[in-house]
Motif scaffolding. Sequence first.
Motif, short mmCIF file in Angstrom:
data_model
loop_
_atom_site.label_atom_id
_atom_site.label_comp_id
_atom_site.label_asym_id
_atom_site.label_seq_id
_atom_site.Cartn_x
_atom_site.Cartn_y
_atom_site.Cartn_z
N THR A 5 0.85 -1.20 0.00
CA THR A 5 0.00 0.00 0.00
C THR A 5 0.88 1.24 0.00
OG1 THR A 5 -1.75 -1.19 1.12
CG2 THR A 5 -1.82 1.21 1.26
N ASP A 27 -4.25 -2.36 1.81
CA ASP A 27 -4.47 -1.94 3.20
C ASP A 27 -4.96 -0.50 3.31
OD1 ASP A 27 -3.53 -4.41 4.01
OD2 ASP A 27 -1.44 -3.71 3.98
N LEU A 29 -7.82 0.89 3.34
CA LEU A 29 -8.93 1.11 4.27
C LEU A 29 -8.48 0.95 5.72
CD1 LEU A 29 -11.98 -0.55 2.49
CD2 LEU A 29 -11.35 1.86 2.65
N SER A 30 -7.73 -0.12 6.00
CA SER A 30 -7.35 -0.35 7.40
C SER A 30 -6.38 0.73 7.87
CB SER A 30 -6.77 -1.75 7.59
OG SER A 30 -5.69 -1.95 6.72
N GLU A 33 -8.46 3.79 8.56
CA GLU A 33 -9.22 3.58 9.80
C GLU A 33 -8.42 4.00 11.03
OE1 GLU A 33 -10.39 -0.50 10.11
OE2 GLU A 33 -12.27 0.06 11.09
N LYS A 34 -7.09 3.74 10.97
CA LYS A 34 -6.24 4.05 12.13
C LYS A 34 -6.06 5.54 12.34
CE LYS A 34 -3.41 -0.03 11.51
NZ LYS A 34 -2.10 -0.44 11.02
N ASN A 43 -17.99 2.96 10.92
CA ASN A 43 -16.79 2.24 10.55
C ASN A 43 -16.44 2.62 9.11
OD1 ASN A 43 -15.24 -0.08 9.32
ND2 ASN A 43 -15.25 -0.63 11.49
N ARG A 45 -15.42 1.00 6.76
CA ARG A 45 -15.90 0.04 5.76
C ARG A 45 -17.39 0.23 5.43
NH1 ARG A 45 -11.56 -3.33 5.11
NH2 ARG A 45 -10.10 -2.75 6.73
#
Length: 459
Positions: A5, A27, A29-30, A33-34, A43, A45
């Motif tokens: 990513t 990655d 999205l994750s 998110e952080k 969320n 997602r």
Amino acid sequence: MEFDTIAAISTPLGEGGIGIVRISGPDALSIAEKIFNPKVKKNIRELKSHTLTLGNVVCPNTGEVIDEVLLSVMLSPRSFTKEDVVEINCHGGIMPLKRTLEAVLDAGARLAQPGEFTKRAFLNGRIDLAQAEAVIDVIRAKTEEGLKVAVGNLEGSLSRKIKKYMDGITDILARIEANIDFPEEDPEAFISRDELYEMIGEIAKEIEEFLREGERGKIFREGLKVVIAGKPNVGKSSLLNALLKEKRAIVTDIPGTTRDIIEEMLNMGGIPVRIIDTAGIRKSRDKVERIGVRRSEKSIEEADLVLLVLDAVTGIEKEDEVIIEKVKDKECIVLINKTDITGKVNIPFYEKATGKECIGISAKKGIGLKEVEEKIKERVFKGEINTTRPLITRVRHEQALKKALASLNESLEACRDGLPLDIIAIDVREAWEALGEITGDKVEEEILNRIFEEFCIGK
Ligand SMILES: Nc1nc2c(ncn2[C@@H]2O[C@H](COP(=O)(O)OP(=O)(O)OP(=O)(O)O)[C@@H](O)[C@H]2O)c(=O)[nH]1
Ligand SMILES: [Mg+2]
């Protein structure tokens, strides 16, 4: 293909309304998110793809708020890279962008290389290589016409043309193949040397025509290099200023005023022109001036078009003759300047003496400049600029097309000489591969890297 990513600031660094940090990869999205706290708790997602969500970017380690932003998620495959992409619209300042990027990198992304997003769009099959190259041409377009050509290529007009040639070649190869493998089994598939000759000849002819028509396309990308040359004091710098409509170069009545090359960009009715003023050419004892003169001579050699300026008051002198000789083999228009003093000049006389087309002008009074612009356009495009059809904008494409044409011509010769089909096929296949270099169907890693090195980071 599996990728990591990547992330980068995709807008120029400086102060602006907004600036964008882009993230692309599995990655995305994750990682987002952080570092992202949406105002309406949700969320990441659950966010709808291709919509904006208001929230804060926070430091993943300390939780400190870095900036208030709008974040968008573009889910694979409906994104620029075909991967999951997150774009964070920060406030357009160096600090919010830099800190947001840092947060994204801390959260696990890798800093993208120049052009890496576009490279992924290519490697993931969203665009071909010619389209990827067009991305940078769109960014760098200098005129409306240049933009039109670049956008056409981005939409695939060049690619479609090249693909058409390649498909034609594939058909020929298939016919040859069928004849080599089972000549007896399928009389339908039989192809005579004459038929083959005709099929190959047709594609060769089309490529040849395209090379001829499309040749001027490079100008839209690189700009037409127009060099103003002449002996000292004829009014070269005055001409530059008049064309630019600003006092860019110093003008005095002292011969040898301009000592160095002055280059500016000019939009001449849609053609991007790199207009270059040079030091007056003469024999000089002055060391600085001599260097300037050498630069002038080099510029003339590299010019697409020379505007040779003569002085209507002095007429043609020895110094002029030396320069006339230098531009003998160049594309050149001769401008007889200072006609505001002399009145109409004897154009046929000057045309005979220089062997070039001549125009009477006055740089000081702005006389004849429109005609100069018209002549430049006429000379370069033979009167027509058609930017709705694909043009060849890159040397790389031109070389590949020439290589393909040469291979096809070889195969035509092999046909004529009645050589075995598999020998003919070798040349035909080489032509396919040469064209594949344009679309990226057949391209070496090294060339790829060179292409994307041209890009800026974040694109
Ligand atoms: N009357 C008249 N004077 C001009 C014209 N063009 C230039 N001049 C004058 O000619 C002199 C030289 O002009 P420049 O533009 O500096 O000439 P140049 O060719 O750049 O000269 P170098 O840089 O020394 O090689 C200046 O005094 C200008 O005002 C013109 O069209 N008419
Ligand atoms: Mg000058």
